[in-house]
Enzyme design. Structure first.
Site, PDB file in Angstrom:
ATOM      1  N   GLU A 164       0.807  -1.229   0.000  1.00  0.00           N
ATOM      2  CA  GLU A 164       0.000   0.000   0.000  1.00  0.00           C
ATOM      3  C   GLU A 164       0.838   1.277   0.000  1.00  0.00           C
ATOM      4  O   GLU A 164       0.654   2.162   0.836  1.00  0.00           O
ATOM      5  CB  GLU A 164      -0.993  -0.033   1.173  1.00  0.00           C
ATOM      6  CG  GLU A 164      -1.871  -1.275   1.119  1.00  0.00           C
ATOM      7  CD  GLU A 164      -2.895  -1.363   2.254  1.00  0.00           C
ATOM      8  OE1 GLU A 164      -2.838  -0.554   3.193  1.00  0.00           O
ATOM      9  OE2 GLU A 164      -3.747  -2.262   2.191  1.00  0.00           O
ATOM     10  N   ASN A 205       2.284  -4.705  -3.346  1.00  0.00           N
ATOM     11  CA  ASN A 205       0.905  -5.156  -3.172  1.00  0.00           C
ATOM     12  C   ASN A 205       0.026  -3.964  -2.796  1.00  0.00           C
ATOM     13  O   ASN A 205       0.437  -3.131  -1.994  1.00  0.00           O
ATOM     14  CB  ASN A 205       0.907  -6.201  -2.035  1.00  0.00           C
ATOM     15  CG  ASN A 205      -0.366  -6.982  -1.894  1.00  0.00           C
ATOM     16  OD1 ASN A 205      -0.833  -7.592  -2.860  1.00  0.00           O
ATOM     17  ND2 ASN A 205      -0.942  -6.989  -0.685  1.00  0.00           N
ATOM     18  N   HIS A 241      -9.993  -6.153  -2.930  1.00  0.00           N
ATOM     19  CA  HIS A 241     -11.073  -6.029  -1.945  1.00  0.00           C
ATOM     20  C   HIS A 241     -12.194  -5.254  -2.631  1.00  0.00           C
ATOM     21  O   HIS A 241     -12.215  -4.023  -2.610  1.00  0.00           O
ATOM     22  CB  HIS A 241     -10.595  -5.267  -0.702  1.00  0.00           C
ATOM     23  CG  HIS A 241      -9.570  -6.000   0.104  1.00  0.00           C
ATOM     24  ND1 HIS A 241      -9.861  -7.169   0.773  1.00  0.00           N
ATOM     25  CD2 HIS A 241      -8.259  -5.758   0.335  1.00  0.00           C
ATOM     26  CE1 HIS A 241      -8.771  -7.606   1.392  1.00  0.00           C
ATOM     27  NE2 HIS A 241      -7.782  -6.777   1.148  1.00  0.00           N
ATOM     28  N   ASP A 272     -11.869 -10.357  -1.732  1.00  0.00           N
ATOM     29  CA  ASP A 272     -13.193 -10.521  -1.132  1.00  0.00           C
ATOM     30  C   ASP A 272     -14.140  -9.553  -1.834  1.00  0.00           C
ATOM     31  O   ASP A 272     -13.705  -8.595  -2.466  1.00  0.00           O
ATOM     32  CB  ASP A 272     -13.210 -10.389   0.410  1.00  0.00           C
ATOM     33  CG  ASP A 272     -12.492  -9.177   0.975  1.00  0.00           C
ATOM     34  OD1 ASP A 272     -12.381  -8.161   0.264  1.00  0.00           O
ATOM     35  OD2 ASP A 272     -12.066  -9.245   2.142  1.00  0.00           O
TER      36      ASP A 272
END
Ligand code: XIL
Length: 350
Positions: A164, A205, A241, A272
């Site tokens: 991030e 990532n 996400h 998800d």
């Protein structure tokens, strides 16, 4: 050779039909007793993996660990390898949580993605409380990375080295490392990780980089520069996400492909698909489509190496705690029953 392949395909088809409830009768039941293809089995036929995150407190739940050990061939520790867990005091390292998960994965013949070495979140208090000089912080960062990577040397498939690093608009996130060391902390972290384990794959990532836009453009530009400078970068992880109340990232496949063309692996690392509760049949069907579409996008890009869900059951999802009023984000429900998303994943992998 051909016959054997055909037989294997026939067997796979039979077990898939059993799993989806399409086939029944004695032959199908025998097939079920024999072997039902798991998500990992199905992914392996495409040369991909199918993984799940997990977390230490969940490992006492035996119904949960049974499925975890069976259905997946890649595991990511949800928290156990983060800085607060691994270096709770400066220079004092504790790898018990990560080791427990690596041990379990090993017993189940699963690989492990290490997560994560450098991140603005879940840092220990001793690190965030102090004003560091650049020299001090550089030494602290190098020691953290190299001690942890050395500890897991030869035991992991990949490391999320930096997590991030960018804001939504594509500017660098002003975390403690950026503020003190400048953007070079990313290249330095990758080089230090490579020194400590020459074989493990090194990733950057992030979330909200599934579609082509300012944030994924920032990664594209950085990745290109790092490659040109010979900095050891092997892949980019797309957390994925997603949330049903926003748009599906329709440019995902094109986006994955442009990173592949830089000579990088890509992976969907924390998938998800949350929704505003309550979950309805309609929302669960839409969620299933999104899981299938993401899977197809990855399969369509040669260097998209695998997919990991951010845990597999709603029982242990991080979503309700972080996005109040939202949830039901994973392919298995809170009772560990497969949801439409699970069957959609199977179909997409066939
Ligand atoms: C989450 C964990 O799942 C939670 O248990 C924890 O409280 C917070 O972090 N992006 C990441 C993951 O890279 O490390 C985060 O995991 C979810 C968002």
């Amino acid at each position: 050779m051909l016959v054997r392949t055909r037989l294997r395909l026939a067997g796979a088809l039979a077990s898939a039909l059993v799993a989806t409830g399409i086939a029944s009768g004695p032959a199908a039941q025998a097939g079920q007793q024999h072997h039902r293809a798991t998500l990992a089995d199905l992914a392996q036929r495409h040369g991909r993996y199918f993984g799940s995150a997990t977390d230490n407190p969940e490992l006492t739940d035996t119904a949960y660990t049974k499925l975890l050990g069976h259905e997946f061939d890649m595991i990511t520790p949800g928290n156990g390898m983060k800085w607060y867990a691994t270096e709770p005091q400066q220079g004092v390292f504790d790898f018990t949580k990560g080791d427990e998960i690596v041990g379990l994965a090993r017993a189940n013949h699963q690989k492990v993605r290490g997560h994560t070495l450098v991140w603005h979140s879940q840092l220990p208090g001793w690190l965030t409380a102090k004003e560091w000089t650049a020299d001090e912080l550089r030494a602290v960062l190098k020691n953290h990375i190299q001690t942890e990577v050395r500890h897991y040397r030869g035991k992991l498939y990949a490391w999320d080295v930096v997590n991030e690093a960018f804001n939504e608009d594509g500017t660098y996130r002003e975390n403690i490392f950026y503020k003190t060391l400048g953007p070079g902390y990313i290249a330095d972290s990758l080089r230090w990780a490579r020194q400590a384990d020459p074989k493990v794959k090194l990733y950057l990532n992030d979330y909200n980089i599934e579609w082509i836009g300012p944030k994924s453009d920032a990664y594209y530009t950085l990745a290109k520069e790092l490659k040109a400078q010979g900095v050891p970068l092997d892949g980019v992880g797309f957390q994925a996400h997603l949330a049903l109340q926003y748009d599906y990232p329709a440019s995902l496949e094109d986006n994955l492909r442009r990173f592949s063309k830089l000579g990088l692996d890509t992976a969907l690392t924390e998938v998800d698909v949350r929704m505003i509760l309550p979950a309805t049949e309609e929302l669960l069907a839409k969620q299933a489509d999104w899981y299938a579409d993401m899977t197809k996008a990855c399969l369509a890009v040669r260097r998209c190496v695998g997919i990991t869900v951010w845990d597999y059951t709603d029982k242990y999802s991080w979503i309700p705690a972080f996005f109040p009023g939202q949830g039901a984000a994973l392919p298995w429900d809170e009772q560990l029953r497969p949801k439409p998303a699970y069957f959609a994943l199977r179909n997409a992998l066939k």
